[in-house]
Design a protein around this motif. Structure first.
Motif, mmCIF file in Angstrom:
data_model
loop_
_atom_site.group_PDB
_atom_site.id
_atom_site.type_symbol
_atom_site.label_atom_id
_atom_site.label_comp_id
_atom_site.label_asym_id
_atom_site.label_seq_id
_atom_site.Cartn_x
_atom_site.Cartn_y
_atom_site.Cartn_z
ATOM 1 N N LYS A 70 0.826 -1.298 -0.005
ATOM 2 C CA LYS A 70 0.083 -0.098 0.096
ATOM 3 C C LYS A 70 0.861 1.377 -0.080
ATOM 4 C CE LYS A 70 -4.051 -2.031 1.362
ATOM 5 N NZ LYS A 70 -4.060 -3.160 0.501
ATOM 6 N N LEU A 71 1.990 1.269 -0.688
ATOM 7 C CA LEU A 71 2.957 2.217 -0.934
ATOM 8 C C LEU A 71 2.850 2.833 -2.315
ATOM 9 C CD1 LEU A 71 5.863 1.053 1.339
ATOM 10 C CD2 LEU A 71 4.134 2.503 1.953
ATOM 11 N N ARG A 72 3.382 3.951 -2.568
ATOM 12 C CA ARG A 72 3.619 4.424 -3.887
ATOM 13 C C ARG A 72 5.228 4.727 -4.053
ATOM 14 N NH1 ARG A 72 -0.447 8.307 -6.613
ATOM 15 N NH2 ARG A 72 1.590 8.296 -7.988
ATOM 16 N N LEU A 73 5.922 4.156 -5.222
ATOM 17 C CA LEU A 73 7.425 4.436 -5.180
ATOM 18 C C LEU A 73 7.415 5.961 -5.353
ATOM 19 C CD1 LEU A 73 8.367 1.910 -7.908
ATOM 20 C CD2 LEU A 73 8.673 1.863 -5.586
ATOM 21 N N PRO A 74 8.425 6.456 -4.851
ATOM 22 C CA PRO A 74 8.795 7.851 -5.303
ATOM 23 C C PRO A 74 8.920 8.191 -6.531
ATOM 24 C CG PRO A 74 10.398 7.088 -3.515
ATOM 25 C CD PRO A 74 9.416 5.873 -4.401
ATOM 26 N N ALA A 75 8.366 9.705 -6.975
ATOM 27 C CA ALA A 75 8.460 9.987 -8.372
ATOM 28 C C ALA A 75 9.838 9.929 -9.039
ATOM 29 C CB ALA A 75 7.898 11.274 -8.384
ATOM 30 N N ASP A 76 10.864 10.115 -8.375
ATOM 31 C CA ASP A 76 12.146 10.018 -8.804
ATOM 32 C C ASP A 76 12.989 8.729 -8.608
ATOM 33 O OD1 ASP A 76 11.949 10.937 -6.026
ATOM 34 O OD2 ASP A 76 13.230 12.566 -6.261
ATOM 35 N N THR A 77 12.180 7.736 -8.429
ATOM 36 C CA THR A 77 12.815 6.494 -8.362
ATOM 37 C C THR A 77 13.772 6.197 -9.593
ATOM 38 O OG1 THR A 77 11.006 5.500 -6.832
ATOM 39 C CG2 THR A 77 12.406 3.784 -8.096
ATOM 40 N N ALA A 78 14.935 5.677 -9.198
ATOM 41 C CA ALA A 78 15.639 5.198 -10.410
ATOM 42 C C ALA A 78 16.584 4.071 -10.455
ATOM 43 C CB ALA A 78 16.551 6.689 -10.728
ATOM 44 N N VAL A 79 16.997 3.487 -11.392
ATOM 45 C CA VAL A 79 17.967 2.406 -11.298
ATOM 46 C C VAL A 79 18.961 2.643 -12.563
ATOM 47 C CG1 VAL A 79 18.129 -0.049 -11.681
ATOM 48 C CG2 VAL A 79 16.250 0.640 -10.599
ATOM 49 N N ASP A 80 20.150 2.771 -11.809
ATOM 50 C CA ASP A 80 21.351 2.883 -12.803
ATOM 51 C C ASP A 80 21.820 1.463 -12.818
ATOM 52 O OD1 ASP A 80 21.373 5.690 -12.900
ATOM 53 O OD2 ASP A 80 22.216 5.885 -11.108
ATOM 54 N N ALA A 81 21.732 0.920 -14.048
ATOM 55 C CA ALA A 81 22.183 -0.476 -14.213
ATOM 56 C C ALA A 81 23.508 -0.631 -14.870
ATOM 57 C CB ALA A 81 21.094 -1.235 -15.121
ATOM 58 N N THR A 88 36.874 -14.640 -18.506
ATOM 59 C CA THR A 88 37.455 -15.600 -17.656
ATOM 60 C C THR A 88 37.995 -16.996 -18.308
ATOM 61 O OG1 THR A 88 35.949 -14.633 -15.791
ATOM 62 C CG2 THR A 88 37.089 -16.972 -15.594
ATOM 63 N N GLN A 89 39.440 -17.103 -18.348
ATOM 64 C CA GLN A 89 39.897 -18.016 -18.978
ATOM 65 C C GLN A 89 39.475 -18.100 -20.487
ATOM 66 O OE1 GLN A 89 38.872 -21.512 -16.492
ATOM 67 N NE2 GLN A 89 40.270 -20.897 -15.019
ATOM 68 N N GLY A 90 39.458 -17.160 -20.922
ATOM 69 C CA GLY A 90 39.321 -16.922 -22.439
ATOM 70 C C GLY A 90 37.663 -17.015 -22.766
ATOM 71 N N ALA A 91 36.675 -17.250 -21.891
ATOM 72 C CA ALA A 91 35.159 -17.418 -22.150
ATOM 73 C C ALA A 91 34.641 -16.159 -21.675
ATOM 74 C CB ALA A 91 34.546 -18.387 -21.410
ATOM 75 N N TYR A 92 33.683 -15.475 -22.499
ATOM 76 C CA TYR A 92 32.914 -14.368 -22.307
ATOM 77 C C TYR A 92 31.817 -14.578 -21.427
ATOM 78 C CZ TYR A 92 35.391 -12.495 -26.460
ATOM 79 O OH TYR A 92 36.265 -12.081 -27.215
ATOM 80 N N PHE A 93 31.563 -13.379 -20.190
ATOM 81 C CA PHE A 93 30.609 -13.609 -19.533
ATOM 82 C C PHE A 93 30.155 -12.211 -19.133
ATOM 83 C CE2 PHE A 93 33.089 -17.233 -18.380
ATOM 84 C CZ PHE A 93 32.247 -18.189 -18.155
ATOM 85 N N LEU A 94 28.908 -12.242 -18.418
ATOM 86 C CA LEU A 94 28.400 -10.979 -17.838
ATOM 87 C C LEU A 94 28.336 -10.851 -16.426
ATOM 88 C CD1 LEU A 94 25.207 -10.569 -20.428
ATOM 89 C CD2 LEU A 94 27.398 -9.398 -20.566
ATOM 90 N N GLN A 95 28.301 -9.803 -16.054
ATOM 91 C CA GLN A 95 28.040 -9.562 -14.634
ATOM 92 C C GLN A 95 27.260 -8.125 -14.347
ATOM 93 O OE1 GLN A 95 31.715 -9.751 -12.431
ATOM 94 N NE2 GLN A 95 32.348 -7.596 -12.692
ATOM 95 N N ALA A 96 26.539 -7.917 -13.506
ATOM 96 C CA ALA A 96 25.711 -6.651 -13.378
ATOM 97 C C ALA A 96 25.570 -5.953 -11.866
ATOM 98 C CB ALA A 96 24.542 -7.011 -13.825
ATOM 99 N N ARG A 97 25.385 -4.861 -11.926
ATOM 100 C CA ARG A 97 25.083 -4.095 -10.685
ATOM 101 C C ARG A 97 23.859 -3.184 -10.927
ATOM 102 N NH1 ARG A 97 29.807 -4.416 -12.103
ATOM 103 N NH2 ARG A 97 29.832 -2.391 -13.052
ATOM 104 N N LEU A 98 22.827 -3.475 -9.833
ATOM 105 C CA LEU A 98 21.584 -2.663 -10.046
ATOM 106 C C LEU A 98 21.826 -1.424 -8.857
ATOM 107 C CD1 LEU A 98 18.930 -4.895 -10.995
ATOM 108 C CD2 LEU A 98 20.213 -3.778 -12.570
ATOM 109 N N ASN A 99 22.102 -0.045 -9.233
ATOM 110 C CA ASN A 99 22.266 0.838 -8.220
ATOM 111 C C ASN A 99 20.599 1.355 -8.042
ATOM 112 O OD1 ASN A 99 24.862 0.372 -7.804
ATOM 113 N ND2 ASN A 99 25.099 1.161 -9.730
ATOM 114 N N ILE A 131 24.691 -15.336 -13.632
ATOM 115 C CA ILE A 131 25.473 -14.126 -13.702
ATOM 116 C C ILE A 131 25.861 -13.812 -12.216
ATOM 117 C CG2 ILE A 131 25.021 -13.806 -16.140
ATOM 118 C CD1 ILE A 131 24.079 -11.202 -14.989
ATOM 119 N N GLN A 132 26.909 -13.158 -11.721
ATOM 120 C CA GLN A 132 27.128 -12.418 -10.722
ATOM 121 C C GLN A 132 26.165 -10.904 -10.674
ATOM 122 O OE1 GLN A 132 28.829 -13.128 -7.927
ATOM 123 N NE2 GLN A 132 28.000 -11.450 -6.952
ATOM 124 N N VAL A 133 25.353 -10.864 -9.627
ATOM 125 C CA VAL A 133 24.576 -9.580 -9.619
ATOM 126 C C VAL A 133 24.703 -8.986 -8.310
ATOM 127 C CG1 VAL A 133 22.113 -8.680 -9.714
ATOM 128 C CG2 VAL A 133 22.642 -10.468 -11.267
#
Length: 138
Positions: A70-81, A88-99, A131-133
């Motif tokens: 029963k809450l509302r997100l703040p109007a200025d909610t943001a996610v910097d992804a 790693t060892q020649g293979a491609y991978f992704l990892q991510a941060r959600l700020n 992936i690492q998040v």
């Protein structure tokens, strides 16, 4: 693996040229030139597109979590992804941060919304245990 019972939407794109090409959606709402990450060439890259999609979806999932409380997100909610492409060892991978920025909410409530969103967001589900998040409140 979970099988979808009811498809709500299907995003369709046509891509040519890989990281040096272009991608266009079937409805022409998306029409982008692609370029390799870190290059001086004009265009965006798949990691940026993934970060944009995930962050938008994550805000939607936080809105659902807030509604259940029963809450509302703040109007200025943001996610910097931030989506890293690396090797790693020649293979491609992704990892991510959600700020995540939820100004005006106490830290406990904000953390609960982030955790709930990470359980329901389809992008979070797709990456879970793959992936690492990192989830950061900023």
């Amino acid at each position: 693996m979970t099988k979808i019972e009811k498809v709500l939407y299907t995003g369709k794109t046509h891509t040519t040229g890989g990281r040096d090409g272009s991608s266009r959606s079937d409805d022409a709402q998306l029409d982008v030139k692609l370029s390799p990450p870190g290059s001086a060439q004009p265009g965006t890259n798949p990691e940026q597109l993934f970060a944009a999609g995930w962050s938008a979806c994550f805000i939607g999932a936080m809105g659902i979590a807030a509604g259940k409380r029963k809450l509302r997100l703040p109007a200025d909610t943001a996610v910097d992804a931030e989506v890293d492409l690396g090797t790693t060892q020649g293979a491609y991978f992704l990892q991510a941060r959600l700020n995540v920025s939820l100004p005006g909410l106490d830290r406990e409530t904000a953390r609960a919304l982030v955790e709930d969103a990470h359980q329901t967001c389809p992008y979070s589900k797709a990456t879970r245990n793959n992936i690492q998040v990192e989830l950061n409140l900023v």
